[in-house]
Design a protein around this motif. Structure first.
Motif, PDB file in Angstrom:
ATOM      1  N   GLN A  56       2.600  -4.569  -8.370  1.00 17.54           N
ATOM      2  CA  GLN A  56       3.324  -3.613  -9.216  1.00 17.54           C
ATOM      3  C   GLN A  56       4.839  -3.781  -9.098  1.00 17.54           C
ATOM      4  O   GLN A  56       5.576  -3.568 -10.065  1.00 17.54           O
ATOM      5  CB  GLN A  56       2.923  -2.185  -8.840  1.00 17.54           C
ATOM      6  N   VAL A  75       0.862  -1.175   0.000  1.00 22.61           N
ATOM      7  CA  VAL A  75       0.000   0.000   0.000  1.00 22.61           C
ATOM      8  C   VAL A  75       0.897   1.222   0.000  1.00 22.61           C
ATOM      9  O   VAL A  75       1.883   1.273   0.735  1.00 22.61           O
ATOM     10  CB  VAL A  75      -0.925   0.021   1.243  1.00 22.61           C
ATOM     11  N   HIS A  87      -0.791   1.964 -12.792  1.00 19.28           N
ATOM     12  CA  HIS A  87      -1.154   0.632 -13.273  1.00 19.28           C
ATOM     13  C   HIS A  87       0.029  -0.024 -13.982  1.00 19.28           C
ATOM     14  O   HIS A  87       0.915   0.636 -14.511  1.00 19.28           O
ATOM     15  CB  HIS A  87      -2.370   0.703 -14.210  1.00 19.28           C
ATOM     16  N   GLN A 138      -3.954  -6.477  -9.031  1.00 19.85           N
ATOM     17  CA  GLN A 138      -4.007  -5.048  -8.731  1.00 19.85           C
ATOM     18  C   GLN A 138      -5.061  -4.746  -7.666  1.00 19.85           C
ATOM     19  O   GLN A 138      -4.914  -3.823  -6.870  1.00 19.85           O
ATOM     20  CB  GLN A 138      -4.307  -4.260 -10.004  1.00 19.85           C
ATOM     21  N   PHE A 139      -6.106  -5.525  -7.637  1.00 12.25           N
ATOM     22  CA  PHE A 139      -7.190  -5.309  -6.666  1.00 12.25           C
ATOM     23  C   PHE A 139      -6.800  -5.871  -5.290  1.00 12.25           C
ATOM     24  O   PHE A 139      -5.769  -6.517  -5.123  1.00 12.25           O
ATOM     25  CB  PHE A 139      -8.488  -5.948  -7.163  1.00 12.25           C
ATOM     26  N   HIS A 140      -7.660  -5.617  -4.324  1.00 15.22           N
ATOM     27  CA  HIS A 140      -7.427  -6.077  -2.951  1.00 15.22           C
ATOM     28  C   HIS A 140      -8.328  -7.271  -2.650  1.00 15.22           C
ATOM     29  O   HIS A 140      -9.515  -7.081  -2.350  1.00 15.22           O
ATOM     30  CB  HIS A 140      -7.724  -4.947  -1.957  1.00 15.22           C
ATOM     31  N   HIS A 165      -6.121   2.470  -6.689  1.00 19.05           N
ATOM     32  CA  HIS A 165      -4.787   2.752  -7.237  1.00 19.05           C
ATOM     33  C   HIS A 165      -4.855   3.900  -8.245  1.00 19.05           C
ATOM     34  O   HIS A 165      -5.880   4.121  -8.889  1.00 19.05           O
ATOM     35  CB  HIS A 165      -4.204   1.502  -7.918  1.00 19.05           C
ATOM     36  N   CYS A 215      -1.769  -5.533  -4.972  1.00 12.24           N
ATOM     37  CA  CYS A 215      -1.746  -4.081  -5.182  1.00 12.24           C
ATOM     38  C   CYS A 215      -0.317  -3.630  -5.512  1.00 12.24           C
ATOM     39  O   CYS A 215       0.230  -4.038  -6.526  1.00 12.24           O
ATOM     40  CB  CYS A 215      -2.342  -3.338  -3.989  1.00 12.24           C
ATOM     41  N   PHE A 255     -10.828  -2.125  -5.981  1.00  8.95           N
ATOM     42  CA  PHE A 255      -9.587  -1.514  -6.448  1.00  8.95           C
ATOM     43  C   PHE A 255      -9.331  -0.190  -5.718  1.00  8.95           C
ATOM     44  O   PHE A 255     -10.263   0.515  -5.350  1.00  8.95           O
ATOM     45  CB  PHE A 255      -9.666  -1.199  -7.947  1.00  8.95           C
TER      46      PHE A 255
END
Length: 207
Positions: A87, A48, A153, A185-187, A150, A83, A148
């Motif tokens: 990345q 995060v 991306h 990418q999502f939680h 963010h 997340c 999501f």
């Protein structure tokens, strides 16, 4: 089955740990120890905040990046990045300048481009997760709806690494995968039953 949830000061660790336990993880350790990571059967890297802060925090733990690479690339342990943890798999991030990533999946992490004035950045809230024509995650990712949050991306160099997409004023990568490495990418920990189902499948995943 031992699971190492990496603590490098950049993740909502307890929410992720609670979700993993709810999904079936029994022997879970929140750890900043490279030795624990090196011995784990599965590894989860949350994240995060900014790409740069997360990358610097991870590298500040002596031997952690090397232990992750050894266990995942040599030992074959399944790995999940969440997340910013997803990345960090990229070659580099372009938030607050250029910061090297782990370079496990070639690509860049860049700012979401606002193509429609109605589109808000950050991309925040529930959105659809759709599957592509190929499945590099071997059935791990399912279509559904996830949470999501963010502003940047991941753009992989090779489209074959894209495991799922979402739409926010244009297509955004929702999940990436390569061999025994997957990132979302999502939680999952905030995505209710959809997220718990994903984590449950990860605990059983045999890439």
């Amino acid at each position: 089955m031992t699971l190492a949830l990496i603590d490098y000061g950049a993740g909502n660790l307890h929410s992720v740990a609670n979700a993993l336990r709810a999904a079936g993880a029994e022997d879970l350790t929140i750890t900043a120890s490279p030795d624990v990571v090196r011995a784990a059967d599965r590894i989860v890297l949350p994240g995060v905040g900014s790409f740069r802060a997360c990358a610097e925090g991870l590298r500040a733990i002596g031997g952690m990046v090397e232990a992750m690479a050894e266990r995942v690339h040599v030992g074959g342990a399944p790995f999940l990045g969440i997340c910013v943890g997803m990345q960090l798999l990229a070659t580099r991030g372009l938030e607050h300048g250029v910061t090297p990533g782990l370079d496990w999946i070639a690509g860049e992490v860049r700012l979401i481009e606002r193509t429609d004035p109605q589109i808000k950045i950050p991309h925040m809230g529930w959105n659809d997760v759709s599957l592509g024509l190929h499945d590099p995650a071997e059935g791990l990712i399912d279509a559904g709806e996830a949470y999501f949050l963010h502003s940047y991306h991941f753009q992989p160099e090779d489209g074959a690494n894209v495991a799922a997409m979402t739409d926010h004023g244009g297509g955004l990568v929702a999940a990436v995968a390569q061999d025994n490495v997957v990132g979302v990418q999502f939680h999952p920990e905030k995505s209710q039953q959809y997220g718990l189902s994903l984590l449950s499948r990860f605990l059983e995943w045999k890439p």
